[in-house]
Design a protein around this motif. Structure first.
Motif, PDB file in Angstrom:
ATOM      1  N   UNK A   3      -3.394 -12.575  -1.619  1.00  0.00           N
ATOM      2  CA  UNK A   3      -2.700 -11.317  -1.345  1.00  0.00           C
ATOM      3  C   UNK A   3      -3.568 -10.189  -1.899  1.00  0.00           C
ATOM      4  N   UNK A   4      -3.657  -9.114  -1.178  1.00  0.00           N
ATOM      5  CA  UNK A   4      -4.375  -7.925  -1.628  1.00  0.00           C
ATOM      6  C   UNK A   4      -3.390  -6.773  -1.710  1.00  0.00           C
ATOM      7  N   UNK A   5      -2.702  -6.637  -2.847  1.00  0.00           N
ATOM      8  CA  UNK A   5      -1.697  -5.580  -2.968  1.00  0.00           C
ATOM      9  C   UNK A   5      -2.295  -4.189  -2.768  1.00  0.00           C
ATOM     10  N   UNK A   6      -1.535  -3.362  -2.131  1.00  0.00           N
ATOM     11  CA  UNK A   6      -1.924  -1.969  -1.917  1.00  0.00           C
ATOM     12  C   UNK A   6      -0.905  -1.074  -2.608  1.00  0.00           C
ATOM     13  N   UNK A   7      -1.329   0.132  -2.900  1.00  0.00           N
ATOM     14  CA  UNK A   7      -0.429   1.105  -3.511  1.00  0.00           C
ATOM     15  C   UNK A   7       0.787   1.290  -2.619  1.00  0.00           C
ATOM     16  N   UNK A   8       1.956   1.439  -3.238  1.00  0.00           N
ATOM     17  CA  UNK A   8       3.180   1.610  -2.474  1.00  0.00           C
ATOM     18  C   UNK A   8       3.266   2.980  -1.820  1.00  0.00           C
ATOM     19  N   UNK A   9       2.542   3.944  -2.382  1.00  0.00           N
ATOM     20  CA  UNK A   9       2.516   5.281  -1.774  1.00  0.00           C
ATOM     21  C   UNK A   9       1.114   5.857  -1.905  1.00  0.00           C
ATOM     22  N   UNK A  10       0.772   6.708  -0.967  1.00  0.00           N
ATOM     23  CA  UNK A  10      -0.552   7.325  -0.990  1.00  0.00           C
ATOM     24  C   UNK A  10      -1.605   6.398  -0.427  1.00  0.00           C
ATOM     25  N   UNK A  12      -4.843   6.242  -1.881  1.00  0.00           N
ATOM     26  CA  UNK A  12      -5.849   5.898  -2.884  1.00  0.00           C
ATOM     27  C   UNK A  12      -5.750   4.426  -3.246  1.00  0.00           C
ATOM     28  N   UNK A  13      -6.880   3.765  -3.459  1.00  0.00           N
ATOM     29  CA  UNK A  13      -6.827   2.371  -3.899  1.00  0.00           C
ATOM     30  C   UNK A  13      -6.211   2.259  -5.295  1.00  0.00           C
ATOM     31  N   UNK A  35       1.122   2.920 -10.981  1.00  0.00           N
ATOM     32  CA  UNK A  35       0.915   2.589  -9.563  1.00  0.00           C
ATOM     33  C   UNK A  35       0.586   1.105  -9.416  1.00  0.00           C
ATOM     34  N   UNK A  36      -0.296   0.614 -10.296  1.00  0.00           N
ATOM     35  CA  UNK A  36      -0.704  -0.778 -10.241  1.00  0.00           C
ATOM     36  C   UNK A  36       0.474  -1.702 -10.540  1.00  0.00           C
ATOM     37  N   UNK A  37       1.251  -1.374 -11.552  1.00  0.00           N
ATOM     38  CA  UNK A  37       2.405  -2.202 -11.917  1.00  0.00           C
ATOM     39  C   UNK A  37       3.398  -2.261 -10.759  1.00  0.00           C
ATOM     40  N   UNK A  38       3.651  -1.158 -10.111  1.00  0.00           N
ATOM     41  CA  UNK A  38       4.594  -1.149  -8.986  1.00  0.00           C
ATOM     42  C   UNK A  38       4.141  -2.096  -7.876  1.00  0.00           C
TER      43      UNK A  38
END
Length: 92
Positions: A3-10, A12-13, A35-38
């Motif tokens: 899995x490659x999690x992405x930011x939930x908003x925005x 930006x990596x 952001x990372x924790x989310x």
């Protein structure tokens, strides 16, 4: 499965905030870690290993994250953070 999690908003990596911490910008680092924790918390809650290639980023997740956030999500992410080499050894 990877899995490659992405930011939930925005757009930006995701970032561990290490560069901000090294410059003494703790508030900015907290924003990045939030952001990372989310993004990573749902995976850590299921026990999915969080594997990274950059040791300094993984050490940020293990050490600084626990210092900046005391919540269960941060603890779970910290507990599941592995370098790629650690992951391979564990799987072997």
């Amino acid at each position: 499965r990877v899995h490659l999690p992405k930011a939930l908003s925005g757009s930006r990596p995701l970032c561990c905030g290490r560069t901000f911490l090294s410059a003494g910008l703790v508030d900015e680092a907290r924003v990045e870690l939030d952001r990372l924790v989310a993004a990573f918390a749902p995976f850590a809650a299921r026990g999915v290993p969080i594997v990274g290639l950059e040791p300094s980023c993984l050490l940020t997740l293990r050490d600084e994250l626990a210092s900046l956030r005391k919540d269960d999500d941060a603890k779970a992410i910290s507990a599941h953070a592995l370098t790629f080499e650690e992951f391979l050894v564990r799987e072997a």
